[in-house]
Structures are given as C-alpha cells and as structure tokens.
Design an enzyme around this catalytic site. Structure first.
Site, PDB file in Angstrom:
ATOM      1  CB  THR A 112      78.128 -82.695  55.244  1.00 17.37           C
ATOM      2  OG1 THR A 112      78.625 -82.034  56.417  1.00 17.37           O
ATOM      3  CG2 THR A 112      79.022 -83.884  54.922  1.00 17.37           C
TER       4      THR A 112
ATOM      5  CE  LYS B 148      39.276 -55.847  36.093  1.00 20.39           C
ATOM      6  NZ  LYS B 148      40.627 -56.121  36.560  1.00 20.39           N
TER       7      LYS B 148
ATOM      8  CB  THR C  13      49.859 -36.752  52.677  1.00 21.92           C
ATOM      9  OG1 THR C  13      48.812 -35.811  52.913  1.00 21.92           O
ATOM     10  CG2 THR C  13      51.051 -36.037  52.068  1.00 21.92           C
TER      11      THR C  13
ATOM     12  CB  SER D 250      85.984 -78.780  57.347  1.00 26.38           C
ATOM     13  OG  SER D 250      84.723 -78.958  57.967  1.00 26.38           O
ATOM     14  CB  THR D 251      81.139 -79.364  55.195  1.00 31.95           C
ATOM     15  OG1 THR D 251      81.210 -80.561  54.419  1.00 31.95           O
ATOM     16  CG2 THR D 251      79.837 -78.639  54.889  1.00 31.95           C
ATOM     17  CG  ASN D 252      81.944 -77.477  59.609  1.00 29.91           C
ATOM     18  OD1 ASN D 252      81.023 -77.917  58.922  1.00 29.91           O
ATOM     19  ND2 ASN D 252      82.286 -78.003  60.766  1.00 29.91           N
TER      20      ASN D 252
ATOM     21  CB  SER E  81      38.794 -60.136  33.156  1.00 30.17           C
ATOM     22  OG  SER E  81      37.636 -60.813  33.604  1.00 30.17           O
ATOM     23  CB  SER E  82      38.421 -65.658  32.329  1.00 33.05           C
ATOM     24  OG  SER E  82      37.817 -65.635  33.618  1.00 33.05           O
TER      25      SER E  82
END
Length: 468
Positions: free
Chosen positions: A100, A323, A186, A139-141, A317-318
């Site tokens: 609504t 990497k 697999t 209506s909102t509905n 990477s830090s």
C-alpha cells in the site's frame, strides 16, 4: 516552506519541495528495514507508472474520470515513464501493508505533478484527489502485483540478453578449444579424456536450457489481476474497466498481457513468482557449477590443474607477491548464492498468504528484483571479464592426460577389466605410466599402446576384441 496534509490518523507538515504526501511520509518513518528505496529500482517505478497510465486511460474511456483531470494525470505519468522524479520514491522496498505504501507513493507523486500542471499547488487535493481520482477503480491488491509482474517481465527480457552474451562467448571458446585434449574427471578423480572444447560447449548448453526456462517464466508474468481491486470482486470500479484497462496496458507496453482467468485466485496467490524464482535458482545453480569448474581448471599456476588461464584482473594478495585470484568467478559465485537464498525468502513469503490476500508481496518483489539484477550482472560479468579472454594451456592439458592413470580405461576392451585394474594399481604405487606397465607385462606392444593412447583414438574410441 511546508504544507499541511491530513489523513484519517491526523495532520502533518510536509516539506513543500517534495511531491509525495502524508502516506508516503508515514511509510518513510515506519519502514527502515533495507534502506533500499523504491527509487533504487527505476524499472519498477516505470512498470507501476505504466499500470497507472492504463488505469487513467480506462477510467477516462468509461466516463468516470473527466477529461481535464485525466489529461493532467497522463502528462504526469508520462514523465514518470520517461524516468523523471525518481528521487521522489522514498518508501523502503520491504514494508508492511502488502505494498500500500508503494502504491500511495506513486499516487501522491502523480497527483502533485498533475496538480502543478493544472495550475494548482501541491497538496490542493480538492482539485485532484489522490484516492478519488488518481487511484480511481484501483486497489493496491491489483495494481501492486500487476506492476511487479510488468517489472519482472521487463527484467527477464534484460536477463535473456545477458544470457545470450555468455552463450556466444562460450561457443566461441568451444570452437577455439575443440582440438585441445584434456582429462575428464568424475568425483574429482581421473576419468577418461575429453576436449576443452567439449567442456565449454557443455557450459553453453546449460545456459541454453535456462534460456528456455526463462522464456516459459515470462509467459507466467503476462497474466494480471488488474481490475480485481481489493479481493478480486472488482468492487469500486466500472464494470467495463477490467476489459479496457488490460487493452490499454498492452498498447502502452507493446506486450500481450492478459486477464487472469480467476481474479479471486489471482489476488491471493503468488505461485507465479515462486515458479519464476525457481527458474532463477536453477540458473544460479548451473552458473555456480560453471564457475566452480573454471576455478579448478585455472588453479595453479604451478601446483594446480593449470588447464586454462583466466584473465588477470587485479593483485590477489596483500602479503603474497605475484598472486592472482579468479575474482570474477568468485564474485559470480557469491551472486549465485544470494539468488539461491532469495528463492527461500520468496517461498516463505508466498506461503504466508492468508485468505484473500498475501500481505508479504513486498518481500517477494524485493527478493525477486534483486535476483534478477544479480543474475543479469553475473552473466555479463562472466562473459566480458572472464570467458571472452580466457586462454587454454594445451601442453598442460595433454601432459595431464598422458600421465593419468584414468586412461587405462582405454585398455579395457583389449586386455579386460581385471588386467587394466591391476595395471592402474601398479601405476599408482610405482609412478610408472600405464602404457609402460602394459608393455612390460607383455599385454600390449608399444605400437598398440601408442595407437590406443593417441588422443584422436581416445576421443573416437572403437570396440576391439579382448585378447585371449
């Protein structure tokens, strides 16, 4: 500067520079769940505006809305469809009241834009009323779920385009890699040889399956309860309105929307959204499978499979120099996981519908819109930032095949399963190749081993007789 507005609860001062009114203001104060506003989903605003335009035109045609008011509202709603006034839609996407507040946010903005076009001030609702005129026969509905369906249809169309982009890129790589032999696996164990092209072609096929499912889901979104009003009985709207409003919407959107077969059922049932979400979840599961395989094939560069090389997008990477991580696959996977989670939200919200209405539709809309946005971005991102520039490592692929114990399977038709299993066991213990052991045992000649293990023969196997 402010203006006074009232509802049956009371009176409030509203800032005069905003186009929404008292009911939107109350919703802004009441609902602070996600901090994601209606304005963050412009495609939904457009869809709702298209529904409103159809309603205005229908009410004008059946004679319950006069020309002056209707024409002013049409001018206003056309501006919303064009993307103006987006910043006026401030209601949180998750809200109580079955939508609504969203409907009233649209109604109030439309009304105040139209009032200015009529030469009046915002809030002078005695000339054009939010409920009596802008929301006439609605209506909102019926407007809210119908708007959600129109919006979902539009986003599914966008999603299809993104999926087709990924299919095209996968098929290009399938052709490029068609002659590169690799080891099939697999259960993460060596199996039998295939080609890298086969792997990428299978990925494309997954997406094609999901495209078919998406097209089916789009058809579900065409059935609307527009004209049902509060619970499906059509109370408070002209008897001809429901027939005309759907035709007007078809003209506005150029999409073949249709009336629901049963307005009562359609107003309380949200099963169509559950089905759409299920299709999106399936697509997310398949996309997750693809990115998982890509990450494994890319793993390394020295200690993994190293069959492909994904584009290097950023340092990984830090602390570890050099990497590089498969960040595109990772972000796509995270998006897929949220889509899968959203499906649970949608299912739970849907089953909470009681009697003639489901009050949890805003939760469905929010989760469904987010899934659509995430998946569209995921397909585009994977296509453009990973698949488009992925490279094969043919030598690595071939070496893995030739050093694999799994290729002993190719010996089965000639020396039998028991002999092949024994060779595989010795190969694992000794580190020798399966061909070498077969020759040592006198089960096969070198020429026979070379012929059997020729990549072309392994990919196009014949069925020779077992040696006695």
């Amino acid at each position: 500067m402010t203006r006074k507005e009232h509802d049956f609860i009371g009176e409030l001062e509203i800032e005069n520079d905003v186009y929404y009114g008292i009911q939107t203001f109350r919703a802004i104060e009441n609902f602070k769940m996600t901090r994601r506003r209606l304005k963050d989903y412009p495609f939904f605003i457009k869809a709702f505006a298209q529904i409103k335009k159809a309603a205005i035109l229908a009410n004008k045609e059946v004679g319950v809305l006069d020309k002056k008011r209707a024409d002013a509202l049409i001018l206003a709603v056309d501006e919303l469809i064009q993307g103006r006034y987006i910043d006026q839609f401030m209601v949180d996407m998750i809200q109580g009241g079955a939508g609504t507040s969203t409907n009233m946010n649209i109604n109030e903005v439309l009304t105040n834009i139209a009032l200015e076009k009529m030469g009046h001030k915002k809030g002078e609702y005695n000339y054009l009323h939010v409920n009596d005129h802008t929301n006439l026969g609605q209506s909102t509905n019926d407007t809210y779920p119908s708007s959600v369906k129109v919006a979902v249809y539009a986003k599914l169309s966008d999603l299809l385009k993104a999926m087709k982009i990924l299919v095209e890129e996968l098929e290009k790589k399938a052709d490029e890699f068609k002659d590169i032999i690799k080891m099939g696996r697999t259960e993460l164990e060596d199996a039998v040889p295939t080609t890298l092209g086969n792997s990428f072609n299978a990925f494309a096929t997954y997406i094609k399956f999901d495209i078919k499912n998406i097209k089916f889901a789009m058809e579900l979104m065409k059935s609307l309860n527009l004209g049902a009003t509060a619970i499906g009985t059509g109370i408070n709207c002209h008897p001809d309105y429901k027939f005309i409003v759907i035709e007007k919407l078809k003209q506005i959107t150029e999409i073949d929307f249709k009336q629901s077969d049963d307005f009562i059922a359609a107003t309380q049932d949200t099963g169509d959204f559950v089905m759409v979400s299920g299709v999106l979840k399936t697509a997310a599961v398949r996309l997750s499978k693809i990115i998982n395989d890509l990450r494994l094939m890319n793993s390394g560069p020295r200690c993994g499979f190293g069959e492909i090389e994904l584009p290097q997008m950023q340092p990984g990477s830090s602390i570890m120099p050099g990497k590089v991580n498969p960040v595109i696959c990772e972000v796509v996977g995270e998006a897929c996981h949220e889509v899968i989670g959203n499906d649970t939200t949608i299912m739970l919200c849907s089953q909470r519908g009681e009697f003639e209405l489901n009050a949890f539709e805003p939760g469905i809309a929010y989760a469904l819109f987010n899934s659509l946005i995430l998946l569209e971005n995921a397909y585009k991102t994977l296509a453009n930032k990973a698949i488009k520039d992925v490279k094969a490592k043919p030598e690595n692929c071939l070496n893995l095949v030739l050093n694999s114990v799994g290729i002993v399977t190719a010996f089965n038709p000639i020396i039998g399963y028991e002999n092949s299993a024994s060779i595989a066991k010795e190969a694992l213990q000794s580190g020798k190749s399966v061909g070498e052991i077969a020759i040592e045992r006198g089960l096969l000649t070198k020429k026979e081993v070379d012929d059997i293990l020729d990549p072309k023969n392994m990919l196009n196997p014949k069925m020779p007789s077992i040696k006695k």
